[in-house]
Design an enzyme around this catalytic site. Sequence first.
Site, mmCIF file in Angstrom:
data_model
loop_
_atom_site.group_PDB
_atom_site.id
_atom_site.type_symbol
_atom_site.label_atom_id
_atom_site.label_comp_id
_atom_site.label_asym_id
_atom_site.label_seq_id
_atom_site.Cartn_x
_atom_site.Cartn_y
_atom_site.Cartn_z
ATOM 1 N N ASN A 209 26.825 37.757 32.024
ATOM 2 C CA ASN A 209 28.030 38.188 31.306
ATOM 3 C C ASN A 209 28.964 36.994 31.115
ATOM 4 O O ASN A 209 28.630 35.881 31.498
ATOM 5 C CB ASN A 209 28.705 39.343 32.062
ATOM 6 C CG ASN A 209 29.032 38.931 33.487
ATOM 7 O OD1 ASN A 209 29.780 37.992 33.721
ATOM 8 N ND2 ASN A 209 28.433 39.639 34.454
ATOM 9 N N ASP A 279 25.286 45.246 36.424
ATOM 10 C CA ASP A 279 24.927 46.581 36.938
ATOM 11 C C ASP A 279 23.419 46.815 36.879
ATOM 12 O O ASP A 279 22.901 47.668 37.587
ATOM 13 C CB ASP A 279 25.647 47.657 36.121
ATOM 14 C CG ASP A 279 27.132 47.684 36.443
ATOM 15 O OD1 ASP A 279 27.474 47.482 37.626
ATOM 16 O OD2 ASP A 279 27.946 47.881 35.508
ATOM 17 N N LYS A 289 6.576 32.555 30.931
ATOM 18 C CA LYS A 289 7.478 32.770 29.793
ATOM 19 C C LYS A 289 6.921 33.889 28.904
ATOM 20 O O LYS A 289 5.732 33.876 28.561
ATOM 21 C CB LYS A 289 7.595 31.464 29.005
ATOM 22 C CG LYS A 289 8.601 31.546 27.892
ATOM 23 C CD LYS A 289 8.658 30.254 27.093
ATOM 24 C CE LYS A 289 9.500 30.451 25.874
ATOM 25 N NZ LYS A 289 9.215 29.500 24.827
ATOM 26 N N PHE A 323 38.188 44.811 41.429
ATOM 27 C CA PHE A 323 38.650 44.660 40.058
ATOM 28 C C PHE A 323 38.054 45.770 39.193
ATOM 29 O O PHE A 323 37.013 46.326 39.528
ATOM 30 C CB PHE A 323 38.202 43.308 39.481
ATOM 31 C CG PHE A 323 39.143 42.195 39.796
ATOM 32 C CD1 PHE A 323 39.196 41.673 41.078
ATOM 33 C CD2 PHE A 323 39.975 41.668 38.826
ATOM 34 C CE1 PHE A 323 40.072 40.642 41.383
ATOM 35 C CE2 PHE A 323 40.850 40.637 39.113
ATOM 36 C CZ PHE A 323 40.902 40.121 40.393
ATOM 37 N N LYS A 337 37.617 54.167 39.874
ATOM 38 C CA LYS A 337 36.930 53.156 40.700
ATOM 39 C C LYS A 337 37.639 52.974 42.046
ATOM 40 O O LYS A 337 36.981 52.808 43.079
ATOM 41 C CB LYS A 337 36.865 51.821 39.957
ATOM 42 C CG LYS A 337 35.845 51.856 38.818
ATOM 43 C CD LYS A 337 35.808 50.578 38.017
ATOM 44 C CE LYS A 337 34.973 50.780 36.761
ATOM 45 N NZ LYS A 337 35.041 49.682 35.805
ATOM 46 N N LYS A 341 35.232 53.865 45.138
ATOM 47 C CA LYS A 341 34.762 52.728 45.939
ATOM 48 C C LYS A 341 35.575 52.559 47.221
ATOM 49 O O LYS A 341 35.421 51.572 47.931
ATOM 50 C CB LYS A 341 34.774 51.451 45.091
ATOM 51 C CG LYS A 341 33.915 51.604 43.813
ATOM 52 C CD LYS A 341 33.608 50.297 43.129
ATOM 53 C CE LYS A 341 32.927 50.532 41.785
ATOM 54 N NZ LYS A 341 32.121 49.428 41.320
HETATM 55 N N1 CTP Z 1 30.955 45.649 41.431
HETATM 56 C C1 CTP Z 1 30.046 45.428 42.461
HETATM 57 N N2 CTP Z 1 28.715 45.642 42.247
HETATM 58 C C2 CTP Z 1 28.268 46.089 41.051
HETATM 59 C C3 CTP Z 1 29.191 46.296 40.003
HETATM 60 C C4 CTP Z 1 30.522 46.054 40.230
HETATM 61 O O1 CTP Z 1 30.449 45.030 43.550
HETATM 62 N N3 CTP Z 1 26.963 46.276 40.875
HETATM 63 C C5 CTP Z 1 32.377 45.444 41.696
HETATM 64 C C6 CTP Z 1 33.037 44.314 40.907
HETATM 65 O O2 CTP Z 1 33.010 43.119 41.641
HETATM 66 C C7 CTP Z 1 34.441 44.822 40.723
HETATM 67 C C8 CTP Z 1 34.301 46.331 40.712
HETATM 68 O O3 CTP Z 1 33.043 46.607 41.313
HETATM 69 O O4 CTP Z 1 35.289 44.479 41.804
HETATM 70 C C9 CTP Z 1 34.335 46.984 39.376
HETATM 71 O O5 CTP Z 1 33.453 46.381 38.486
HETATM 72 P P1 CTP Z 1 33.326 46.869 36.982
HETATM 73 O O6 CTP Z 1 32.302 46.061 36.296
HETATM 74 O O7 CTP Z 1 34.699 46.961 36.371
HETATM 75 O O8 CTP Z 1 32.864 48.358 37.142
HETATM 76 P P2 CTP Z 1 31.537 49.078 37.520
HETATM 77 O O9 CTP Z 1 31.696 49.605 38.908
HETATM 78 O O10 CTP Z 1 30.359 48.226 37.255
HETATM 79 O O11 CTP Z 1 31.584 50.340 36.536
HETATM 80 P P3 CTP Z 1 31.349 50.417 34.941
HETATM 81 O O12 CTP Z 1 30.303 49.400 34.639
HETATM 82 O O13 CTP Z 1 30.898 51.798 34.746
HETATM 83 O O14 CTP Z 1 32.673 50.130 34.301
#
Ligand code: CTP
Length: 400
Positions: A209, A279, A289, A323, A337, A341
Amino acid sequence: MFKDKTIVIGVTGGIAVYKVCDLVSRLKKLNATVKVIMTKSAAQFVSPLTFQTLSAGKVYTEMFEYLDHWDVEHISVAKSADVFLVAPATANVIGKIRHGIADDMLTTTIMASTAPKVIAPAMNTNMYMNPVVQDNMKTLKNLGYIFAEPDSGYLACGDLGAGRLTDAENIIAKLEEVLNPYKPLEGRTVLVTAGPTQESLDPVRYLTNHSTGKMGYAIARKAVEFGAKVTLISGPVNIEKPDGLLKFIGIKSADEMFEAVKDELDSIEIVIKSAAVADYRPISVADNKIKKKDGNLNIELERNPDILKYIGQHKGDKILAGFAAETENIIENGKRKLVSKNLDFIIINNIKETDAGFGTDTNIVTILDKYGVQKDYEKMLKDEVAKEILDKIVEISSQK
Ligand code: CTP
């Protein structure tokens, strides 16, 4: 305020020298020992006798005055400093210090000093804005020199702009910051995660990302400044590692971050999870490859662990901040969240806004805590956002 502290002040030539007379007398009233070194041109503006009277001490001017012991003198003044202030600092002395030129008592002493250094520039605004001077100041800041930034207004030369020596109160506040630093998290253990993760597809490609790690690194730096013992777990980024970390662990994938977090968690009191964790990851990583073929390519992805959720489930009495990167229903999604969490607070940002989110130096955030206290911030530098986050940690830890 400054009892038992020695402040060495290097005074360079400029009309603002007269303001430093007042500064010296205030520092004496605050019980500091003040030693003054004047350049030749500073002595054209105010007589050394004035500083000698105000500082109640010797004023150093000419390096080669006492040929039998000059070397001892500049080293001993350098050693005696708890802080070294240059005020007013001309473009010339800033340039000399930056380039390691030591050709008089002031520049020789400052080079020999290991004390923290505070520089209070004062000069014509065009000189101050000159890219060469700006570059010199930037380099010195990167080397740890602290700047008491000049004020804007009408200057002695009649020009309007930045370059006026800042008020004595601001310089004293900087000296106070250096001599009595604010370390509200002294000795506390803090884990920060930062940057993106990379999820391999084959030996050549990965999914990732836009995270650059700027926010997380700013948080780690601020936590170190607040006195914490900081462990930083970071995905691949192109920025410099903060100084003073207890531990740095570089990882690539979400799984590696998860393992590193689990290894560290027991010894950690405070977790700030700013990494942009992927995610999903490709269900399998090809050994070779992947070759192109006609038609589309479908990649099947599987879920990565939600690291923050795991920490929330094993929280104990840790303080936990996460975050939320959102593009719609910002606050509602952030709130969800925060609860799901098990966080103490969440920093929500709308990554669609200009000057916020990935890669920028600024961010626009809302901080929402588990008690429902919500604070919406205007656009701020990521360094300033980091300070707000650490202040929130301090606030929460004082309630525990
Ligand atoms: N986070 C994490 N592990 C993951 C995804 C996210 O620890 N696999 C943590 C990030 O570091 C951040 C928080 O969760 O502190 C929220 O991340 P975000 O990408 O905003 O949300 P997601 O929980 O991934 O939810 P969504 O993708 O549905 O918005």
